[in-house]
Each structure stands twice: as structure tokens, then as C-alpha cells.
Motif scaffolding. Structure first.
Motif, mmCIF file in Angstrom:
data_model
loop_
_atom_site.group_PDB
_atom_site.id
_atom_site.type_symbol
_atom_site.label_atom_id
_atom_site.label_comp_id
_atom_site.label_asym_id
_atom_site.label_seq_id
_atom_site.Cartn_x
_atom_site.Cartn_y
_atom_site.Cartn_z
ATOM 1 N N GLN A 194 -26.668 34.549 25.211
ATOM 2 C CA GLN A 194 -26.555 33.106 25.059
ATOM 3 C C GLN A 194 -25.894 32.680 23.742
ATOM 4 O O GLN A 194 -25.532 31.517 23.578
ATOM 5 N N GLY A 195 -25.773 33.595 22.786
ATOM 6 C CA GLY A 195 -25.191 33.190 21.511
ATOM 7 C C GLY A 195 -25.274 34.277 20.458
ATOM 8 O O GLY A 195 -25.844 35.347 20.689
ATOM 9 N N LEU A 196 -24.671 34.015 19.298
ATOM 10 C CA LEU A 196 -24.663 34.957 18.182
ATOM 11 C C LEU A 196 -25.898 34.699 17.314
ATOM 12 O O LEU A 196 -26.108 33.592 16.820
ATOM 13 N N SER A 209 -16.452 31.158 20.490
ATOM 14 C CA SER A 209 -17.623 31.466 21.303
ATOM 15 C C SER A 209 -18.481 32.505 20.591
ATOM 16 O O SER A 209 -18.129 32.990 19.521
ATOM 17 N N TYR A 210 -19.590 32.871 21.216
ATOM 18 C CA TYR A 210 -20.463 33.848 20.561
ATOM 19 C C TYR A 210 -19.843 35.251 20.566
ATOM 20 O O TYR A 210 -20.291 36.131 19.849
ATOM 21 N N THR A 211 -18.797 35.452 21.382
ATOM 22 C CA THR A 211 -18.102 36.746 21.394
ATOM 23 C C THR A 211 -16.770 36.703 20.660
ATOM 24 O O THR A 211 -16.113 37.739 20.502
ATOM 25 N N ASN A 212 -16.356 35.526 20.245
ATOM 26 C CA ASN A 212 -15.065 35.398 19.571
ATOM 27 C C ASN A 212 -15.134 34.247 18.567
ATOM 28 O O ASN A 212 -14.884 33.084 18.895
ATOM 29 N N LEU A 257 -16.907 35.299 12.413
ATOM 30 C CA LEU A 257 -17.715 36.456 12.007
ATOM 31 C C LEU A 257 -17.403 37.672 12.859
ATOM 32 O O LEU A 257 -17.224 38.785 12.331
ATOM 33 N N ILE A 258 -17.311 37.484 14.176
ATOM 34 C CA ILE A 258 -16.993 38.604 15.063
ATOM 35 C C ILE A 258 -15.615 39.177 14.737
ATOM 36 O O ILE A 258 -15.414 40.403 14.706
ATOM 37 N N LYS A 259 -14.654 38.296 14.462
ATOM 38 C CA LYS A 259 -13.301 38.768 14.124
ATOM 39 C C LYS A 259 -13.309 39.596 12.852
ATOM 40 O O LYS A 259 -12.598 40.600 12.746
ATOM 41 N N TRP A 260 -14.118 39.184 11.866
ATOM 42 C CA TRP A 260 -14.212 39.942 10.620
ATOM 43 C C TRP A 260 -14.821 41.322 10.881
ATOM 44 O O TRP A 260 -14.296 42.337 10.416
#
Length: 405
Positions: free
Chosen positions: A266-268, A294-297, A300-303
Motif C-alpha cells: 500500500q505504500g513506502l 508512487s511507493y515503487t517509484n 528515495l527508491i530512485k536513490w
């Protein structure tokens, strides 16, 4: 004579201090003091009235203690390291007392033999010694550098009482095993004082969030900060995103590890592991009306996906260690360079956390829910509730103005 360049009053105070230290207060006569100061007794009586008035002056006007207190007060503005300031004050106080150990022994050992006037003089002297310390503590409390449930005067009395107690023990019974050495006493004294009667601010998310006056940042300023952070690099963008999208303190952010990212459909979610407030906190996809992925993109996820190393810390310096508080503050200054808040001041990093709290309440989160995420009591979050209501009322007024009568 060279001694004549010093005022008669100061010579009397110095002579009294030396004689009180050598012979004791009770055994020292006004005649002896006058002779040593090279003045007549009439001059002594004219300045101090009697011996107990002179004792009070010795206690109040000793240059060492006066300079020590004034130096401490000066350190309060601008505020510095409260821990170090208090430790230096305690250490310097003991050094000052150490220069006159016989006087301390005399004052303490003969106190029950003093007439009422002398005991009152001693009491007033101790009260005066408290004045500078209380003034310093009152200043740093007002500036928000420490949190406390006791007034400054009481705090000053506690600290000075413990310092004097240590001095009495050291000067009268050096063969004890209470402390390893003086530095051991000083470190434990200040730690107990800061974490018992009061606490340094901020030392945890709870202390950082609780504030008397909320100064959240406007949306246009928040998005500009995120935009500037993005220009500074992938990690900077991720740092700013977590600051403004998760409501974490600086201390919590620099303590994050890569494994603290919790997988959830549902989220990060981030796992916060500080001893004071272990908890889970979501990272917002929307920040003040703008979508940041989004929680997958998201930033923070990119880093994390860009990382080609095996360092455990979520945010790292050039050597792969966890980013330091000072480095994070430097980055914040770069992102906010040239920007001003509605109050005409540069944005402060603590305002990121305040902004997040207000936004969560504006979006419908209850005080109870916000309390669970921050670890603060509902009563402590009341300033944020008031601020959220103020913003809601302002938005309602603007909407009404757009509608025809």
C-alpha cells in the motif's frame, strides 16, 4: 605604595578572604582585617557595617565567581552547546573553590557557630551565586535549547548545590570511592542534570516536534526546496523528500539504514529504531498538493536503486558512512539559499517536520493517529491542531470569496 592603587573596599575584601581562609571566619577580627588591608577599622565599618557584612561582600564579589557567572551568561547568546557550557561552568566553579579550600572548610565547618547575621549573609551569598546561573538557564529555556518542568532558579539551585556538595566532600574527605576522578563526577553530574531535571532539545523526534509556536512552510516554498534538492543530486532529492514527506527529525534520518525500508503493497514505510520512539512511518506520495511518485517509484527508491555499494546506511557521505547531522544541515542551507519564509527568515530544517504535521492534520488525520506516528501526546500536538484549523479557515474564506453572493 602599590596597594594604594586598589580601592580600600577591594583591599578589605581580599584581606578578609585571606584571613577567613587561614584562621576561620569566627576567629578573624575586624581589626586584623583592617590592619592587613592597611586601613583603619572605621573604614571597614563605613563600607560593610560589620564583619558579617564583609563576609557577604566576600561571597558576592569574589572576582573569580563574578567573572565565571558573567562568562556563562554571555555564552547563552547566541546559544551554544548547553552540555559543554554547563560542564565548563561546573569545572570552573570547582577550580575557583579549589583556590580557597580553607575558606570553604571554614564557612562549612563553622556555620553552626556563626551568629544569625553571618548565617543570613551566607544565605544571601549563595542566592547571589545562583543569579548568574539562573539567568543563563532562563535564556536557553526561552530560546528553546532545553526543555524543563522546573523554573530556572530551582535548576540553578540544584546544580550549584551539587557542585558545592562535591567541593565539601573533596576538601574534607579525599579518601572516598564515590567517583573515579573529578571528570567522572562532572560528566555524570551534567548527564543527570540534562536528562533528569531537563533535556537538551532536540534529542528525539518527540522533543523536536513539540513546540509552542508552529511555523509551517507554505507549499510554494516546499516545492522550491524539493526542486533545488533535485538539482543537487539523487541523494539530496531523496533526503529532502524524506524530510518533507515523512515528518522525521534530523537525528532519525541520519540513523536510517537501507534495511529500515519496509515492503508494503500500500505504500513506502520506514522503520524508525531510535530508543525513545521506535515506530513505523509512511513516506507521502503527495506533498502539499503535488505528486512525487508512487511507493515503487519516488525520489528515495530512485536513490536506493542507484546505489552500487554495500554500505548499510540509507544516506551516506563520501566515505560510505552515515551522513552526519552537520552535513545534512549544510545541504539544507544549499537547498534553501536565497529563500525566505513569510516571516522574512531563512527556512529552518525543523520547519520541515512542523510542515508535515500540519499537512497530515489538514488532510484529515486525527490527533490520535498523529500521536501514534510521532510518539507525542495529544496535548503536545494541540499547537498543530490550532494551526491546521487556522489554515482551514483561511482556505474556507478564500473559497467563499470566489462564489458570487
Amino acid at each position: 605604595m602599590a596597594s594604594q592603587s586598589i580601592s580600600a573596599r577591594q583591599r578589605l575584601i581580599q584581606a578578609a578572604l585571606e584571613l577567613f581562609s587561614t584562621h576561620g571566619v569566627s576567629s578573624t577580627t575586624t581589626r586584623q582585617i583592617a590592619e592587613k588591608a592597611e586601613v583603619n577599622e572605621v573604614t571597614l565599618f563605613r563600607h560593610f557595617g560589620n564583619k558579617h557584612g564583609l563576609l557577604l561582600a566576600v561571597l558576592e564579589e569574589s572576582a573569580a565567581f563574578k567573572d565565571l557567572g558573567e562568562s556563562l551568561v554571555r555564552r547563552a547568546t547566541p546559544p551554544g552547546n548547553v552540555y559543554q557550557a554547563l560542564k565548563d561552568y561546573a569545572s570552573d566553579s570547582l577550580h575557583s573553590l579549589e583556590r580557597i579550600p580553607e575558606f570553604v572548610r571554614s564557612v562549612v565547618g563553622e556555620a553552626d557557630q556563626f551568629p544569625a547575621e553571618n548565617r543570613r549573609a551566607l544565605g544571601r551569598g549563595l542566592t547571589e551565586a545562583n543569579r548568574y546561573l539562573a539567568q543563563y538557564l532562563a535564556t536557553v529555556i526561552q530560546q528553546g535549547d532545553i526543555n524543563t518542568y522546573l523554573p530556572a532558579e530551582k535548576l540553578a539551585s540544584l546544580l550549584n548545590g551539587m557542585i558545592l556538595g562535591y567541593a565539601v566532600i573533596e576538601f574534607t574527605s579525599e579518601f572516598h570511592e564515590l567517583w573515579e576522578d573529578r571528570d567522572d563526577f562532572l560528566e555524570n553530574l551534567v548527564e543527570l542534570f540534562l536528562h533528569g531535571a531537563m533535556s537538551s532539545a532536540p534529542r528525539s523526534a518527540k522533543e523536536a516536534i513539540v513546540t509552542k509556536e508552529v511555523a509551517d512552510l507554505p507549499a510554494i516554498l516546499v516545492h522550491k526546496i524539493l526542486q533545488n534538492a533535485r538539482k543537487s543530486g539523487v541523494q539530496d532529492y531523496a533526503l529532502a523528500y524524506v524530510l518533507l514527506g515523512a515528518g522525521l527529525s534530523v537525528r532519525e534520518i541520519i540513523g536510517l539504514q537501507q534495511m529500515h525500508q519496509v515492503s508494503d503493497p500500500q505504500g513506502l514505510i520506514l522503520q524508525i529504531t531510535t530508543p525513545e520512539l521506535p515506530r513505523q512511518v509512511p513516506v507521502n506520495q503527495w506533498i502539499l498538493g503535488k505528486h512525487y511518485g508512487s511507493y515503487t517509484n519516488n525520489p528515495l527508491i530512485k536513490w536506493l536503486k542507484s546505489r552500487k555499494d554495500n554500505y548499510p546506511a540509507m544516506f551516506i557521505d563520501h566515505a560510505g558512512n552515515s551522513i552526519s547531522e552537520s552535513e545534512l544541515l549544510q545541504r539544507w542551507e544549499i537547498w534553501t539559499q536565497g529563500l525566505l519564509t513569510p516571516q522574512g527568515k531563512p527556512p529552518e530544517i525543523a520547519q520541515a517536520q512542523q510542515t508535515w504535521c500540519v499537512e497530515m492534520l489538514m488532510r484529515g488525520m486525527s490527533l490520535e493517529e498523529l500521536s501514534m506516528l510521532t510518539g507525542c501526546d495529544r496535548s503536545q500536538l494541540q499547537p498543530y491542531a490550532r494551526r491546521a484549523k487556522e489554515k482551514a479557515a483561511l482556505e474556507a474564506a478564500i473559497r467563499l470569496d470566489h462564489k458570487p453572493a
